[in-house]
Design a protein around this motif. Structure first.
Motif, PDB file in Angstrom:
ATOM      1  N   HIS A   1     -14.005   2.321   2.583  1.00  0.00           N
ATOM      2  CA  HIS A   1     -13.256   2.012   3.656  1.00  0.00           C
ATOM      3  C   HIS A   1     -11.981   1.150   3.233  1.00  0.00           C
ATOM      4  O   HIS A   1     -11.197   0.530   3.871  1.00  0.00           O
ATOM      5  CB  HIS A   1     -14.012   1.131   4.600  1.00  0.00           C
ATOM      6  N   ALA A   2     -11.371   1.406   1.794  1.00  0.00           N
ATOM      7  CA  ALA A   2     -10.210   0.704   1.455  1.00  0.00           C
ATOM      8  C   ALA A   2      -9.045   1.168   2.256  1.00  0.00           C
ATOM      9  O   ALA A   2      -8.935   2.441   2.389  1.00  0.00           O
ATOM     10  CB  ALA A   2     -10.024   0.823   0.049  1.00  0.00           C
ATOM     11  N   ARG A   3      -8.019   0.199   2.565  1.00  0.00           N
ATOM     12  CA  ARG A   3      -6.847   0.703   3.176  1.00  0.00           C
ATOM     13  C   ARG A   3      -5.551   0.568   2.562  1.00  0.00           C
ATOM     14  O   ARG A   3      -4.501   0.870   2.778  1.00  0.00           O
ATOM     15  CB  ARG A   3      -6.922  -0.331   4.403  1.00  0.00           C
ATOM     16  N   ARG A   4      -5.791  -0.147   1.195  1.00  0.00           N
ATOM     17  CA  ARG A   4      -4.760  -0.310   0.538  1.00  0.00           C
ATOM     18  C   ARG A   4      -5.039  -0.105  -0.980  1.00  0.00           C
ATOM     19  O   ARG A   4      -6.448  -0.128  -1.622  1.00  0.00           O
ATOM     20  CB  ARG A   4      -4.433  -1.797   0.651  1.00  0.00           C
ATOM     21  N   CYS A   5      -4.025   0.276  -2.031  1.00  0.00           N
ATOM     22  CA  CYS A   5      -4.540   0.542  -3.245  1.00  0.00           C
ATOM     23  C   CYS A   5      -4.678  -0.946  -3.993  1.00  0.00           C
ATOM     24  O   CYS A   5      -4.429  -1.971  -3.105  1.00  0.00           O
ATOM     25  CB  CYS A   5      -3.268   1.403  -4.014  1.00  0.00           C
TER      26      CYS A   5
ATOM     27  N   ASP B   1      -4.837   6.867   2.032  1.00  0.00           N
ATOM     28  CA  ASP B   1      -3.456   6.495   1.732  1.00  0.00           C
ATOM     29  C   ASP B   1      -3.215   5.091   1.801  1.00  0.00           C
ATOM     30  O   ASP B   1      -3.852   4.468   2.948  1.00  0.00           O
ATOM     31  CB  ASP B   1      -2.224   7.452   2.738  1.00  0.00           C
ATOM     32  N   CYS B   2      -2.717   4.551   0.935  1.00  0.00           N
ATOM     33  CA  CYS B   2      -2.482   2.947   1.372  1.00  0.00           C
ATOM     34  C   CYS B   2      -1.524   2.886   2.125  1.00  0.00           C
ATOM     35  O   CYS B   2      -0.519   3.587   2.574  1.00  0.00           O
ATOM     36  CB  CYS B   2      -1.908   2.585  -0.043  1.00  0.00           C
ATOM     37  N   GLU B   3      -2.100   1.818   3.201  1.00  0.00           N
ATOM     38  CA  GLU B   3      -1.243   1.666   4.308  1.00  0.00           C
ATOM     39  C   GLU B   3       0.172   0.712   4.204  1.00  0.00           C
ATOM     40  O   GLU B   3       0.995   0.792   5.009  1.00  0.00           O
ATOM     41  CB  GLU B   3      -2.210   0.839   5.639  1.00  0.00           C
ATOM     42  N   ASP B   4       0.049   0.121   2.914  1.00  0.00           N
ATOM     43  CA  ASP B   4       1.297  -0.587   2.497  1.00  0.00           C
ATOM     44  C   ASP B   4       2.314   0.255   1.828  1.00  0.00           C
ATOM     45  O   ASP B   4       3.529   0.371   2.530  1.00  0.00           O
ATOM     46  CB  ASP B   4       1.044  -1.920   1.777  1.00  0.00           C
ATOM     47  N   CYS B   5       2.081   0.830   0.664  1.00  0.00           N
ATOM     48  CA  CYS B   5       3.192   1.688  -0.048  1.00  0.00           C
ATOM     49  C   CYS B   5       2.913   3.096   0.361  1.00  0.00           C
ATOM     50  O   CYS B   5       3.821   3.757  -0.081  1.00  0.00           O
ATOM     51  CB  CYS B   5       2.858   1.292  -1.551  1.00  0.00           C
ATOM     52  N   GLY B   6       2.064   3.690   0.943  1.00  0.00           N
ATOM     53  CA  GLY B   6       1.800   5.034   1.433  1.00  0.00           C
ATOM     54  C   GLY B   6       1.409   6.141   0.142  1.00  0.00           C
ATOM     55  O   GLY B   6       1.087   7.168   0.380  1.00  0.00           O
ATOM     56  N   LYS B   7       1.088   5.391  -0.888  1.00  0.00           N
ATOM     57  CA  LYS B   7       0.709   6.156  -1.964  1.00  0.00           C
ATOM     58  C   LYS B   7      -0.882   6.558  -1.808  1.00  0.00           C
ATOM     59  O   LYS B   7      -1.596   5.792  -1.153  1.00  0.00           O
ATOM     60  CB  LYS B   7       0.822   5.562  -3.381  1.00  0.00           C
ATOM     61  N   SER B   8      -1.480   7.743  -2.616  1.00  0.00           N
ATOM     62  CA  SER B   8      -2.766   7.770  -2.510  1.00  0.00           C
ATOM     63  C   SER B   8      -3.572   6.621  -3.178  1.00  0.00           C
ATOM     64  O   SER B   8      -3.228   6.461  -4.325  1.00  0.00           O
ATOM     65  CB  SER B   8      -3.026   9.059  -3.197  1.00  0.00           C
TER      66      SER B   8
END
Length: 121
Positions: free
Chosen positions: A102-106, A84-91
């Motif tokens: 280990h990506a934290r963001r889209c 889940d993207c830690e900024d927008c919350g989308k998958s």
């Protein structure tokens, strides 16, 4: 292959990479210690050794950051927020996670984060 199967595969990939990094960092620090214990020679030799030590130190720092990112990704897996993207919350799309497990963001939010960091400088 389902998303859960891909995530399990990514977890294994993250764990293997973490073990590789830990071994590389141990080796690099041992090399740094060896160089500092055996520095002899003229100013040119010491300059070359100093430069090599600096490069090794920077590599270890980079690998330590990657290891921290991997450990955070594994923690997100445990708390149910992995992928889940830690900024927008989308998958985060699976193709991105396959490249950067280990990506934290889209991608969109990562670009925005990088742009805001550039603006701050």
């Amino acid at each position: 292959m389902t998303r859960n199967d891909l995530i399990r595969s990514l977890v294994n990939k993250l764990q293997r990479r973490a073990a590789e990094i830990q071994e590389m960092v141990r080796t690099e620090f041992a090399e740094l210690q060896h160089v500092s214990d055996h520095t002899v020679g003229d100013a040119g030799d010491r300059g070359i050794e100093s430069h090599a030590s600096e490069l090794t130190s920077r590599m270890a720092e980079s690998e330590s950051r990657e290891l921290a990112d991997i450990e955070e990704a594994l923690e997100r897996l445990r708390d149910g927020t992995f992928g889940d993207c830690e900024d927008c919350g989308k998958s985060i799309p699976m193709n991105r996670l396959q490249v950067v497990p280990h990506a934290r963001r889209c991608v969109r939010c990562q670009k925005a984060s990088e742009n805001s960091q550039l603006m701050a400088v």
